[in-house]
Write an enzyme that holds these catalytic residues in place. Structure first.
Site, PDB file in Angstrom:
ATOM      1  N   CYS A 109       0.822  -1.212   0.000  1.00 31.85           N
ATOM      2  CA  CYS A 109       0.000   0.000   0.000  1.00 31.85           C
ATOM      3  C   CYS A 109       0.859   1.266   0.000  1.00 31.85           C
ATOM      4  O   CYS A 109       1.491   1.569  -1.003  1.00 31.85           O
ATOM      5  CB  CYS A 109      -0.992  -0.064   1.148  1.00 31.85           C
ATOM      6  SG  CYS A 109      -2.447   0.938   0.838  1.00 31.85           S
ATOM      7  N   HIS A 207      -3.315  -5.666   2.277  1.00 32.41           N
ATOM      8  CA  HIS A 207      -2.980  -5.896   3.686  1.00 32.41           C
ATOM      9  C   HIS A 207      -3.585  -7.252   4.026  1.00 32.41           C
ATOM     10  O   HIS A 207      -3.919  -8.020   3.160  1.00 32.41           O
ATOM     11  CB  HIS A 207      -3.617  -4.831   4.582  1.00 32.41           C
ATOM     12  CG  HIS A 207      -3.241  -3.438   4.244  1.00 32.41           C
ATOM     13  ND1 HIS A 207      -2.090  -2.850   4.688  1.00 32.41           N
ATOM     14  CD2 HIS A 207      -3.868  -2.488   3.506  1.00 32.41           C
ATOM     15  CE1 HIS A 207      -2.032  -1.611   4.248  1.00 32.41           C
ATOM     16  NE2 HIS A 207      -3.089  -1.366   3.530  1.00 32.41           N
TER      17      HIS A 207
END
Ligand code: GLN
Length: 251
Positions: A109, A207
């Site tokens: 990310c 994630h």
């Protein structure tokens, strides 16, 4: 810098595997959202089960990046910590030197965006990344939040990925980066693909943490780092988690 050796493994080292893997967890004080630190634990454990000891360095953002790591991990982060992390990593230069000498890098990310040429700041202003991946990220119209599922580029030999995404950024790949996976559910880069890789540098919006849900991806990083094929492991527990998450999304 805190450093923890792995427990001594019971199995014998795989033939040709290095004596020890050094894992560098970059800036846990800035980049570590949604349990991304779990990725380091998965790598330590899966290496140890193959008889490869690891040493993990939890590198704070006021410390120099060691050049002798085998695998560098960068997690997600809010906009401001992300900007600070990118500035500090650029000034330090150690990560770029490690990549030049063949280290494996895995960014999640914010960590993925930082690896690119450019990313969007808190007002969407373009800010320089590290240029270790040929990608550019900016701010999307809508926040991407939820489950992410994709089929990975065939040459990587990694089963379908499952993760959780939460980001405002959208990412465009340049000609020197390849898409990591084709999106089946979720947003990813925003163009139907998710993540990117080039050489041994790989970034993703997943994630979850990504390597807990995707042991095949953890093994790809370990294969790159060791230069050897690895013995298969009993992944029945991870398999149950994967099945449960994939079923929740794909039915
Ligand atoms: N700040 C970045 C974005 O919103 C990354 C967010 C994250 O790491 N979860 O796109």
């Amino acid at each position: 810098m805190s450093s923890s050796p792995s427990p001594s493994p019971s199995s014998r080292p795989s033939p040709g595997a290095p004596d020890r893997l050094k894992i560098v967890w970059i800036y846990p004080d800035l980049l570590s959202t949604y349990g991304d630190q779990g990725n380091t634990i998965v790598l330590e454990r899966r290496a140890a089960l193959r008889g490869i000891p690891t040493e993990t360095v939890h590198l704070r953002s006021d410390e120099p990046v060691p050049a002798d790591g085998d695998i560098y991990l960068l997690g997600g982060g809010e906009d401001r910590p992300q900007i600070l992390a990118a500035q500090r990593l650029a000034n330090d230069g150690g990560l770029a030197r490690a990549v030049e000498s063949g280290a494996v890098v895995f960014g999640v990310c914010a960590g993925y965006q930082i690896l690119g040429r450019e990313f969007g700041g808190e007002e969407g202003q373009p800010l320089p990344g590290l240029g270790l991946l040929d990608i550019r990220s900016g701010r999307g119209e809508k926040r991407a939040v939820g489950e992410l599922v994709g089929d990975v580029a065939a040459e990587l030999n990694v089963p379908r990925i499952t993760g959780f995404e939460n980001h405002q950024g959208v990412t465009q790949l340049g000609p020197n980066a390849k898409p990591f996976a084709k999106v089946l559910h979720g947003i990813g880069n925003g163009d139907g693909y998710e993540g990117a890789y080039s050489g041994r540098v790989l970034g993703t919006y997943m994630h979850g943490p990504a390597l807990v849900r995707n042991p095949g991806l953890a093994d790809l990083l370990l294969r790159w780092a060791t230069g050897t094929e690895l013995a298969p492991l009993d992944d029945s527990w991870a398999g149950r988690l994967r099945e449960e998450r994939l079923k929740a999304v794909m039915g």
